[in-house]
Scaffold this motif. Sequence first.
Motif, PDB file in Angstrom:
ATOM      1  N   VAL A   1       1.026  -1.146   0.095  1.00  0.00           N
ATOM      2  CA  VAL A   1       0.068   0.142  -0.039  1.00  0.00           C
ATOM      3  C   VAL A   1       0.924   1.195   0.032  1.00  0.00           C
ATOM      4  O   VAL A   1       0.829   2.340  -0.706  1.00  0.00           O
ATOM      5  CB  VAL A   1      -1.010   0.059   1.128  1.00  0.00           C
ATOM      6  N   GLU A   2       1.853   1.157   0.933  1.00  0.00           N
ATOM      7  CA  GLU A   2       2.444   2.353   0.811  1.00  0.00           C
ATOM      8  C   GLU A   2       3.487   2.623  -0.397  1.00  0.00           C
ATOM      9  O   GLU A   2       3.483   3.897  -1.139  1.00  0.00           O
ATOM     10  CB  GLU A   2       3.918   2.178   1.911  1.00  0.00           C
ATOM     11  N   GLN A   3       3.759   1.622  -0.981  1.00  0.00           N
ATOM     12  CA  GLN A   3       4.599   1.828  -2.457  1.00  0.00           C
ATOM     13  C   GLN A   3       3.466   2.345  -3.448  1.00  0.00           C
ATOM     14  O   GLN A   3       3.820   3.057  -4.263  1.00  0.00           O
ATOM     15  CB  GLN A   3       4.947   0.383  -3.123  1.00  0.00           C
ATOM     16  N   GLN A   4       2.270   1.652  -3.174  1.00  0.00           N
ATOM     17  CA  GLN A   4       1.351   2.124  -4.410  1.00  0.00           C
ATOM     18  C   GLN A   4       0.935   3.572  -4.250  1.00  0.00           C
ATOM     19  O   GLN A   4       0.700   4.176  -5.234  1.00  0.00           O
ATOM     20  CB  GLN A   4      -0.039   1.164  -4.002  1.00  0.00           C
ATOM     21  N   VAL A   5       0.880   4.048  -3.022  1.00  0.00           N
ATOM     22  CA  VAL A   5       0.575   5.399  -2.929  1.00  0.00           C
ATOM     23  C   VAL A   5       1.894   6.469  -3.481  1.00  0.00           C
ATOM     24  O   VAL A   5       1.439   7.360  -4.144  1.00  0.00           O
ATOM     25  CB  VAL A   5       0.258   5.837  -1.478  1.00  0.00           C
ATOM     26  N   MET A   6       2.836   6.008  -3.011  1.00  0.00           N
ATOM     27  CA  MET A   6       3.865   6.890  -3.670  1.00  0.00           C
ATOM     28  C   MET A   6       3.879   6.662  -5.112  1.00  0.00           C
ATOM     29  O   MET A   6       4.329   7.702  -5.800  1.00  0.00           O
ATOM     30  CB  MET A   6       5.325   6.286  -2.910  1.00  0.00           C
ATOM     31  N   ASP A   7       3.959   5.504  -5.727  1.00  0.00           N
ATOM     32  CA  ASP A   7       3.895   5.387  -7.139  1.00  0.00           C
ATOM     33  C   ASP A   7       2.712   6.395  -7.603  1.00  0.00           C
ATOM     34  O   ASP A   7       3.270   6.630  -8.913  1.00  0.00           O
ATOM     35  CB  ASP A   7       4.045   3.876  -7.599  1.00  0.00           C
ATOM     36  N   SER A   8       1.667   6.106  -7.031  1.00  0.00           N
ATOM     37  CA  SER A   8       0.444   7.087  -7.620  1.00  0.00           C
ATOM     38  C   SER A   8       0.879   8.449  -7.686  1.00  0.00           C
ATOM     39  O   SER A   8       0.280   9.002  -8.797  1.00  0.00           O
ATOM     40  CB  SER A   8      -0.745   6.590  -7.187  1.00  0.00           C
ATOM     41  N   VAL A   9       1.599   8.961  -6.793  1.00  0.00           N
ATOM     42  CA  VAL A   9       1.535  10.410  -6.888  1.00  0.00           C
ATOM     43  C   VAL A   9       2.846  10.774  -7.734  1.00  0.00           C
ATOM     44  O   VAL A   9       2.698  11.726  -8.585  1.00  0.00           O
ATOM     45  CB  VAL A   9       2.073  10.891  -5.494  1.00  0.00           C
ATOM     46  N   GLU A  10       3.755   9.875  -7.821  1.00  0.00           N
ATOM     47  CA  GLU A  10       4.883  10.153  -8.870  1.00  0.00           C
ATOM     48  C   GLU A  10       4.352  10.007 -10.213  1.00  0.00           C
ATOM     49  O   GLU A  10       5.000  10.821 -11.259  1.00  0.00           O
ATOM     50  CB  GLU A  10       5.910   8.922  -8.541  1.00  0.00           C
ATOM     51  N   ALA A  11       3.620   8.993 -10.578  1.00  0.00           N
ATOM     52  CA  ALA A  11       2.859   8.980 -12.059  1.00  0.00           C
ATOM     53  C   ALA A  11       2.332  10.235 -12.182  1.00  0.00           C
ATOM     54  O   ALA A  11       2.317  10.566 -13.432  1.00  0.00           O
ATOM     55  CB  ALA A  11       2.049   7.790 -12.165  1.00  0.00           C
ATOM     56  N   LEU A  12       1.449  10.453 -11.242  1.00  0.00           N
ATOM     57  CA  LEU A  12       0.779  11.826 -11.352  1.00  0.00           C
ATOM     58  C   LEU A  12       1.557  13.078 -11.841  1.00  0.00           C
ATOM     59  O   LEU A  12       1.346  13.919 -12.910  1.00  0.00           O
ATOM     60  CB  LEU A  12      -0.294  12.208 -10.376  1.00  0.00           C
ATOM     61  N   LYS A  13       2.618  13.201 -10.894  1.00  0.00           N
ATOM     62  CA  LYS A  13       3.742  14.295 -11.174  1.00  0.00           C
ATOM     63  C   LYS A  13       4.282  14.352 -12.674  1.00  0.00           C
ATOM     64  O   LYS A  13       4.698  15.331 -13.225  1.00  0.00           O
ATOM     65  CB  LYS A  13       4.462  14.193  -9.846  1.00  0.00           C
ATOM     66  N   LYS A  14       4.717  13.076 -12.939  1.00  0.00           N
ATOM     67  CA  LYS A  14       5.212  12.768 -14.254  1.00  0.00           C
ATOM     68  C   LYS A  14       4.567  12.663 -15.664  1.00  0.00           C
ATOM     69  O   LYS A  14       5.011  12.678 -16.364  1.00  0.00           O
ATOM     70  CB  LYS A  14       6.515  11.547 -14.012  1.00  0.00           C
ATOM     71  N   ARG A  15       3.093  12.562 -15.032  1.00  0.00           N
ATOM     72  CA  ARG A  15       2.206  12.463 -16.000  1.00  0.00           C
ATOM     73  C   ARG A  15       2.512  10.815 -16.934  1.00  0.00           C
ATOM     74  O   ARG A  15       2.451  10.889 -17.960  1.00  0.00           O
ATOM     75  CB  ARG A  15       2.196  13.346 -17.055  1.00  0.00           C
ATOM     76  N   ASP A  16       2.783   9.953 -16.082  1.00  0.00           N
ATOM     77  CA  ASP A  16       3.054   8.593 -16.663  1.00  0.00           C
ATOM     78  C   ASP A  16       1.778   7.894 -16.662  1.00  0.00           C
ATOM     79  O   ASP A  16       1.457   7.119 -15.611  1.00  0.00           O
ATOM     80  CB  ASP A  16       4.247   7.852 -15.813  1.00  0.00           C
ATOM     81  N   ILE A  17       1.227   7.954 -17.877  1.00  0.00           N
ATOM     82  CA  ILE A  17      -0.166   7.209 -17.760  1.00  0.00           C
ATOM     83  C   ILE A  17       0.032   5.713 -17.634  1.00  0.00           C
ATOM     84  O   ILE A  17      -0.847   4.978 -17.056  1.00  0.00           O
ATOM     85  CB  ILE A  17      -0.995   7.323 -19.185  1.00  0.00           C
ATOM     86  N   GLN A  18       0.753   5.128 -18.186  1.00  0.00           N
ATOM     87  CA  GLN A  18       1.234   3.756 -18.335  1.00  0.00           C
ATOM     88  C   GLN A  18       1.183   3.253 -17.036  1.00  0.00           C
ATOM     89  O   GLN A  18       1.025   2.163 -16.633  1.00  0.00           O
ATOM     90  CB  GLN A  18       2.365   3.055 -19.264  1.00  0.00           C
ATOM     91  N   ALA A  19       2.132   3.997 -15.884  1.00  0.00           N
ATOM     92  CA  ALA A  19       2.521   3.664 -14.751  1.00  0.00           C
ATOM     93  C   ALA A  19       1.108   3.754 -14.026  1.00  0.00           C
ATOM     94  O   ALA A  19       0.916   2.657 -13.095  1.00  0.00           O
ATOM     95  CB  ALA A  19       3.410   4.645 -14.158  1.00  0.00           C
ATOM     96  N   SER A  20       0.055   4.544 -14.198  1.00  0.00           N
ATOM     97  CA  SER A  20      -1.047   4.773 -13.468  1.00  0.00           C
ATOM     98  C   SER A  20      -2.030   3.300 -13.999  1.00  0.00           C
ATOM     99  O   SER A  20      -2.743   3.033 -13.004  1.00  0.00           O
ATOM    100  CB  SER A  20      -1.767   5.996 -14.053  1.00  0.00           C
ATOM    101  N   HIS A  21      -1.657   2.987 -15.141  1.00  0.00           N
ATOM    102  CA  HIS A  21      -2.554   1.749 -15.412  1.00  0.00           C
ATOM    103  C   HIS A  21      -2.136   0.518 -14.789  1.00  0.00           C
ATOM    104  O   HIS A  21      -2.752  -0.172 -14.230  1.00  0.00           O
ATOM    105  CB  HIS A  21      -2.419   1.222 -17.028  1.00  0.00           C
TER     106      HIS A  21
END
Length: 203
Positions: A1-21
Motif C-alpha cells: 500500500v505504501e508503495q502504491q500510494v507513492m507510485d501513484s503520486v509520482e506517476a501523476l507528477k510525471k504524467r506517466d499514464i502507463q504507470a497509472s494503469h
Amino acid sequence: VEQQVMDSVEALKKRDIQASHRIFKADLKINAKRYALEEKVMVAIATQQPMAHDLRLLASILEVSGELERMGDYAKGIATINIRIGDESLLKPLIDIPLMARKGIDMLHRALTAFIDEDAQAAKMIPAEDDEVDQLYQQVYRELMMFVIQDARNIERANWLLWAAHNLERLADRVTNICERTLFVITGEIKEIDSSDDEQKGF
C-alpha cells in the motif's frame, strides 16, 4: 500500500499514464491480500477460540486490513485521475501533494510498526501529525481556488488535483484509526484519538 500510494503520486507528477494503469491493476493484489487475511483470522477465531488480548488482536487485524485496503483505493483513485487527465497538462507543478504523500506514508509506516510492536506511546503520538497533512491540504486548496478565481476554465483541472489531495488527506485520517486499534489491543478500551484540527475541519 505504501508503495502504491507513492507510485501513484509520482506517476501523476510525471504524467506517466502507463504507470497509472499498472497501479490501477495492482490494486487487485491488495484486495486479494485483505480477503486472504480475513479468511485466516476467521479460521483462527473459529478453531482456536481466542480470548482477551488474542481476540482483540485478531479483531483489530480485520480492522487494520480494511483500513489498508481503503488506502489502496486512494492510490487507485489518484491513478484514475492521472488517466482521466489524459494529454492535458497539470494546472500547476506538484509540490504540496507529494509532500502530503510522503508525510502520510511515513505516518502509516510508523503506525503499522506500533501496531506490530504494540507500542502505546507511538500510537498516541502519531495522530497529532495529521495536522501537518491537513495544513498541506488547505494550502493546495487555496492555491487551486486562486487559479479558478483567475479563470473559471480552470475548474476541471483544479478539481482533479484537489481530489488527489483529498485522497491523501483521508489516508492520513485512517492512520489514526490504526493507532486507535493499537491502543485497543493493548488496553482493551476503544477510544477515539482526537486531532486538534478536527474542530477546524468541521468534523
